[in-house]
Design a protein around this motif. Structure first.
Motif: not given
Length: 780
Positions: A414, A431, A433, A435, A464, A466, A468, A489
């Motif tokens: 992050s 962002v 992200y 996993t 994943s 994510s 933004y 997302n």
């Protein structure tokens, strides 16, 4: 010799009188900074109001200040700085046990201070996130301790706020404006973490017995109930944005607390004298765990422990911090061996539940001049959840019912950059992200039929998720502010994504009156196991693999009247439209009503919608001159439409809730403080579905009539919570006795219907729990 002894005794008495007649005092220190850039403000004036003679100081080159030898008590502190709006932090509690650390952010004025008049009001509930202007408030560490019914738990404390209802006394799940508790997101140090509760989801997904967070660790944090800023994704209902405070950089301080809920040990301070690097930790072990050897083997009482910590290493460019939480839970209940005790379903089952939860991260805050900073975090979190249950069948033979291994985790990167382009405009973009790792092996029976025991989820792998985002705050004038943003997302498992805009405006019509409007589009994933439910009819199929994100639109209008410096009225009408919610095709079933079902295995489609609308009212007097009150009322309606096309009440449509929270503090002799706090809650009854009696009695299990889902409602509920505190301040330590009573009126809670084998009847399980909580804490 006798004269010498008498002289010595007189000397001791004289010396003791001097020592104990000294005024007990403490240090107030902290930092003053720009609220949007976090840059230190040099030369800011810090004054203790109503002190005589006036007590105050100015900040140094790093924005730090220190006021020593402040007599214990409660104080309001005013902070002023040229070209910035002044702020007042009211009724700060100064005790002898710990130094007071006050970190205050000031907002830069749009016009020169010589040309405008800025009124400084006490805004203790103002969110720390400057991008939030509606349906958001901060809460303090002291409030989690002081509010009656809070039991040092942020979730239970928040249930006193407008728009919040609760499930039952032994669970801290909260319902925000009619939304399921699973729609609440928890953040720690800016990072999304798993449900941070002991025994999470034991009764309701999204709740637990008590949060892993200890009040010893918390800094003032934010709580959002709608249209939250764009940095917060993967949530439909609300957000807890929890922050850990930084340990004292100049002296070591310690806390020991003994109570019914557990034993806490906390410590903080510099690693070595003269170093600015600090540590802070808290360890808690449940009281039931300490006495478990004295309890029956089949008591079924929860045993838990947790650890929280934060290490901070400041440097000339910013700071690096290492933080973490961890929890170990264990609950075991043995089968009854006597057939005459097998009255209900619970008595026919054993339980062996072990759950470990943890999160750890490293955060680097880097300042690039006075207008820009970058925040980057790498964190890992996860849960190891093993739940095993056997059930005695009608032949009194123990057969497997559940065997659930749900192990999941994630590594999060992050980062965001915050830049102040001018005194009017600040932009934050970043962002997150994730996993995602999972190892799932879930097995259960269907409707308690032993022969149906089978696997319904078995997956091992990774994916994943994510996010933004970008968000902007623009002050058109001193009295008119725009907040705009967007969250994008993406879920890699099924290539689903969502673009979620956020928008809010605030207009300060007059010096004491303001109106706001907020809009937000929000999206949320389901639990990973939902996507991996398999149907094995010769070949494995995954009917839920392509489920889309659940979505909601929030519309909110707010009116805020600062009646006096310490009294305010806030009114917020709202409307929420939920769509793309998963449900079972051709039925009334929807995850919009989800509470908990460990063995859920149905095929779903995004075929449901819902709406929540109502009005929240808050009338509050901040703690001042020894007393405070918080009166909140919410009138709302929560509805949904399943795939059968009929609009119904949701599970959480209680209709109304009212809270009255009042407190009084009295200063006693010899630096003692007595606190009395009371909370009364009145809320609509729980929604339940009628039972298909003939089928249920035939199969000796409960079937609900889904064609009449949630048409029934239990009686209204009245809760009374009381808290009594008694603080003793000495020269070098402070101690607090606290006695809390939850549900003093003995209101009944209902868990749903159950078949009773002894009587051959089906009854609604109702029980009354009055929970007394006694604790003793010493700070030194």
């Amino acid at each position: 010799m006798k004269i010498a002894i008498i002289t010595y005794i007189l000397f001791l008495v004289f010396f003791a009188n001097i020592v104990f007649s000294q005024t007990v005092s403490q240090t107030i220190k902290g930092k003053v900074f720009d609220s949007e850039t976090l840059s230190p403000l040099i030369g800011a004036t810090v004054v203790i109001l109503d002190s005589n003679p006036l007590i105050g100081t100015i900040t140094d080159l790093n924005g730090n200040f220190k006021i020593e030898k402040v007599p214990i008590g409660r104080y309001s502190i005013k902070i002023t700085y040229l070209s910035y709006e002044s702020s007042i932090t009211s009724e700060i509690l100064v005790t002898s046990g710990k130094e007071v650390v006050l970190n205050s952010g000031l907002k830069q004025a749009i016009t020169q201070m010589g040309e405008v008049t800025v009124n400084a009001f006490s805004q203790k509930d103002k969110p720390f996130n400057t991008m939030a202007s509606i349906s958001a408030r901060s809460f303090s560490v002291e409030e989690t301790r002081r509010y009656a019914g809070g039991v040092d738990d942020p979730a239970r404390m928040a249930s006193a706020f407008a728009g919040i209802t609760t499930g039952n006394i032994h669970d801290n799940a909260i319902v925000i404006r009619g939304n399921s508790p699973k729609g609440v997101s928890w953040r720690l140090e800016g990072v999304d973490i798993p449900n941070p509760n002991h025994f999470p989801g034991a009764n309701i997904a999204g709740g637990g017995i008590v949060t892993v967070f200890s009040s010893q660790m918390l800094a003032n944090s934010d709580f959002f109930t709608g249209a939250f800023p764009s940095e917060y994704g993967n949530a439909l209902a609300g957000v807890f944005d929890i922050k850990f405070r930084t340990g004292n950089s100049e002296k070591r301080e310690h806390t020991i607390q003994l109570g019914v809920l557990g034993v806490d040990i906390a410590s903080e301070g510099p690693f070595k004298k003269g170093s600015k690097a600090t540590y802070l930790f808290n360890y808690r072990y449940s009281t039931l765990g300490l006495i478990q050897s004295l309890l029956p083997a089949n008591s079924g009482l929860p045993i838990y422990q947790d650890l929280s910590f934060k290490l901070n290493f400041p440097n000339k460019f910013g700071s690096i911090s290492i933080w973490g939480i961890g929890a170990l839970d264990n609950l075991k209940r043995q089968l009854n061996s006597d057939s005459y005790k097998l009255e209900s379903e619970n008595s026919r089952s054993d339980l062996d539940w072990k759950l470990n939860m943890g999160a750890v991260g490293i955060t680097n805050k880097l300042f690039l001049g006075t207008q820009t900073y970058i925040n980057a975090t790498i964190a890992a979190s996860g849960t190891l959840n093993k739940l095993k249950m056997n059930r005695i069948d009608n032949n009194l033979i123990a057969r497997p019912k559940w065997l659930l291994n749900d192990n999941s985790g994630k590594i999060v990167f992050s980062t965001y950059i915050n830049h102040k382009f001018s005194k009017r405009n600040t932009i934050k973009t970043g962002v997150n992200y994730h996993t995602l790792f999972y190892n799932l092996n879930l097995n259960s029976t269907i409707n308690n039929v032993p022969e149906t025991f089978q696997n319904f989820v078995k997956e091992n792998g990774y994916s994943s998720f994510s996010e933004y985002y970008i968000q902007s705050k623009y002050d058109v004038t001193e009295k008119f502010t725009f907040n705009t943003g967007i969250n994008i997302n993406y879920f890699a498992l099924n290539n689903d994504f969502s673009i979620d805009p956020r928008f809010s405006i605030k207009w300060q019509m007059f010096s004491k009156h303001s109106i706001c409007f907020g809009f937000g589009k929000h999206s949320q994933l389901e639990e990973l196991k939902i996507y991996f439910i398999n149907k094995n009819n010769g070949n494995i199929k995954y009917p839920n693999r392509d489920l889309g994100l659940s979505k909601a639109l929030h519309f909110i209008v707010g009116y805020d009247w600062q009646i006096t410096n310490i009294i305010r009225l806030k009114i917020e009408p709202y409307y929420q439209y939920l769509y793309n919610i998963p449900g079972i095709p051709g039925s009334s079933y929807s995850l919009i009503n989800f509470t908990q079902d460990w063995a859920f295995r149905d095929s779903l489609a995004n075929n449901c919608k819902g709406q929540n609308y109502g009005i929240d009212l808050t009338f509050e007097r901040f703690l001042n001159k020894g007393y405070y009150f918080l009166i909140t009322t919410s009138i709302f309606k929560s509805e949904y439409k399943g795939d059968d096309g009929k609009w119904r009440s949701t599970k959480f449509n209680r209709g109304y809730v009212a809270n009255i929270l009042i407190g009084k503090e009295s200063n006693l002799k010899n630096s003692r403080l007595l606190g009395l706090n009371c909370r009364f809650s009145y809320l609509g009854g729980d929604r339940i579905s009628p039972v298909l009696m003939a089928e249920s009695l035939r199969d000796k299990t409960v079937y609900y009539d889904e064609t009449k889902a949630f048409e029934m409602q239990t009686s209204s509920v009245k809760y009374l919570d009381l808290t009594f505190t008694y603080r003793i301040n000495k020269q070098r330590h402070s101690s607090v006795w606290a006695f809390q009573i939850k549900n003093a009126l003995g209101a009944k809670n209902y868990e749903g219907f159950a078949y009773y084998y002894k009587t051959g009847t089906i009854e609604n399980n109702g029980y009354s729990i009055i929970l007394p909580v006694l604790s003793y804490k010493i700070e030194f």
